[in-house]
Scaffold this motif. Structure first.
Motif, short mmCIF file in Angstrom:
data_model
loop_
_atom_site.label_atom_id
_atom_site.label_comp_id
_atom_site.label_asym_id
_atom_site.label_seq_id
_atom_site.Cartn_x
_atom_site.Cartn_y
_atom_site.Cartn_z
N GLY A 81 29.22 18.01 -25.31
CA GLY A 81 30.25 17.31 -26.09
C GLY A 81 30.61 15.97 -25.47
O GLY A 81 30.82 14.98 -26.17
N LEU A 93 33.51 12.46 -33.74
CA LEU A 93 33.18 13.83 -33.35
C LEU A 93 34.44 14.69 -33.27
O LEU A 93 34.43 15.88 -33.65
N ALA A 97 34.86 18.14 -35.56
CA ALA A 97 34.99 19.44 -34.87
C ALA A 97 36.17 20.23 -35.41
O ALA A 97 36.07 21.44 -35.66
N VAL A 129 32.47 24.78 -31.37
CA VAL A 129 32.81 23.54 -32.08
C VAL A 129 34.00 22.84 -31.41
O VAL A 129 33.96 21.62 -31.17
N LEU A 130 35.04 23.59 -31.09
CA LEU A 130 36.24 22.97 -30.52
C LEU A 130 36.05 22.57 -29.06
O LEU A 130 36.89 21.86 -28.49
N VAL A 132 34.26 20.37 -27.91
CA VAL A 132 34.04 18.93 -27.74
C VAL A 132 35.34 18.14 -27.69
O VAL A 132 35.34 16.95 -27.37
#
Length: 464
Positions: A81, A93, A97, A129-130, A132
């Motif tokens: 990330g 990004l 996310a 996903v989170l 990053v």
């Protein structure tokens, strides 16, 4: 009378604040909802109070795995990330996310009713996903934060997470009682929709850097660009991995981050269980009580960041400010957690945990911003390394707690809190021993190194 628009960096700080608020909601709503999923509980349906039977029969070990699943994914994508934030832009990004994780949250009730394995896999993907977000945050502020405001802007933004934990727990507790589709499912529907609404606003008002913002004033752009970085000139393919991984200040930050993460996850994941099983509070009341530390932390963190910046502008060095703030916050937090563990009074427990939230707010401005002190170009990479290691506490701590507290006795929980104190003490020693307030040579461009050499040679040359 014309309306004066706020500076764009403050608008950005507010949007990141809400973004972290959303993240915390998506991250911890399960911590409260799981009580209604596996225990009989009261609910209000059509104005009538009823007793809802538990929909799932999960043993403590499975509950620990489910609660920790998010952090397996969250850990994996931290370093990638940070690299992607340099390549694609942190703002783009960050928003994407939160959007994807919000969609996953909407799917949670369906996955849960399908099988525990489906829920575990979905939570892993959500964490992935989170993962990053924190590296993206540092990449964003590398471009947007004037040096003199760096601690304040970063701290205010990250405080969104604490505020989210504060509100998520009581809101989730109320939804389990008054919500639809079994109560607990409405928790995931509501937070998922809120995340999608936030993303709609994000893509309208947020830009990757001051240079591409269409309505920023020339005065603000000049102020920011005087000390912030142009990350378009960072060679993302030639990151100095060896220098980063062998840098003592980097590992000092990593140790500090892991220690505070461990204490954080004990408050976030294990404290609701402690309040339910040892202190015998109801699910709805527990949601409010467990939120207390995050209320205090949310109020105090911005003030701590502002105080740190004020001290840095005075005669106190950046190194001294970072060490003092971290040591005071971490050691005080460990002692307060211990006091709570030896009390059998709910009020004393909540007061101690709330004060622990206040003292951790002192430590956060120290190490979270220190990576911007030592390496603004590669702060997102260092943040990724820190969170990769620190996030192991997210799945190790609930697993350890699950095995230590088999009988849910106060004595077993005291062992958990002693471990927390020891980790905080070790993190303090390592951070104060290795940290630096100066920018590291491996983070500088060749032009900056040449300029520094020129300044040093001029200083060494005696005046005629």
């Amino acid at each position: 009378m014309p309306v004066i628009a706020p500076p764009k960096r403050y608008v950005l700080s507010g949007m990141i604040f809400v973004g972290f608020f959303v993240m915390s909601g998506l991250r911890v709503n399960l911590n409260v909802a799981i009580g209604a999923m596996v225990k009989n509980h009261t609910a209000v349906v059509d104005g009538q109070t009823i007793c809802r039977e538990a929909e799932f029969k999960w043993d403590p070990e499975l509950k620990g795995i489910i609660l920790g699943a998010f952090y397996y994914g969250y850990m994996v994508f931290q370093i990638p990330g940070g690299w992607l934030a340099l390549r694609l832009g942190g703002a783009r990004l960050f928003g994407a996310a939160v959007l994807v994780a919000s969609v996953f949250t909407l799917m949670t009730p369906f996955a849960t009713r399908w099988s525990p394995v489906a829920l575990i896999l979905l939570r892993i993907l959500e964490g992935l996903v989170l993962g990053v977000l924190f590296p993206c945050n540092h990449a964003i502020w590398s471009r947007w934060a004037p040096s003199a405001e760096r601690t304040t802007l970063v701290t205010v933004s990250i405080t969104g997470a604490s505020t989210g934990y504060l509100l998520t727990m009581p809101i989730s507790g109320l939804l389990t009682k008054y919500g639809f589709d079994g109560g607990w499912a409405s928790v995931f529907y509501c937070f998922g929709v809120f995340g999608i609404v936030w993303y709609t606003a994000w893509i309208v008002v947020v830009y990757d850097s001051p240079s591409v913002h269409p309505t920023i004033s020339d005065e603000e752009k000049t102020l920011i660009q005087a000390t912030a970085l142009d990350l378009s000139k960072v060679d993302t393919l030639l990151i100095p991995w060896k220098s980063i991984l062998t840098s003592p200040p980097v590992w000092g930050i990593v140790a500090a981050n892991f220690a505070l993460d461990w204490a954080f996850y004990v408050l976030l994941i294990s404290m609701p269980i402690f309040l339910l099983d040892v202190m015998k509070t109801s699910i709805t009341k527990m949601g409010f009580l467990a939120a207390a530390p995050f209320l205090v932390k949310g109020v105090c963190s911005p003030m701590s960041g502002l105080a740190a910046d004020i001290l840095r502008k005075s005669t106190v060095s950046t190194t001294a400010v970072r060490k003092i703030f971290y040591a005071a916050g971490a050691i005080a937090s460990g002692l307060l957690v211990l006091i709570a563990g030896y009390s059998l009074n709910v009020t004393v427990v909540v007061v101690c945990m709330s004060l622990a939230g206040m003292t951790t707010s002192l430590a956060y401005p120290a190490y979270t911003v220190n990576m911007l002190d030592i390496a603004p170009r590669y702060a997102s990479i260092i943040m990724g390394i820190c969170n990769t290691i620190g996030t192991t506490a997210g799945f190790v701590s609930p697993t350890v707690v699950g095995f230590i507290t088999q009988h849910q006795s106060a004595k077993e929980w005291q062992g958990v809190f002693w471990i927390t104190f020891a980790i905080l003490l070790a993190g303090t020693v390592l951070f104060c021993l290795f940290m630096s307030g100066e920018r590291q040579e491996w983070d500088k461009t060749e032009m900056q190194k040449a300029a520094d050499d020129t300044v040093e040679s001029q200083a060494e040359t005696p005046a005629n």
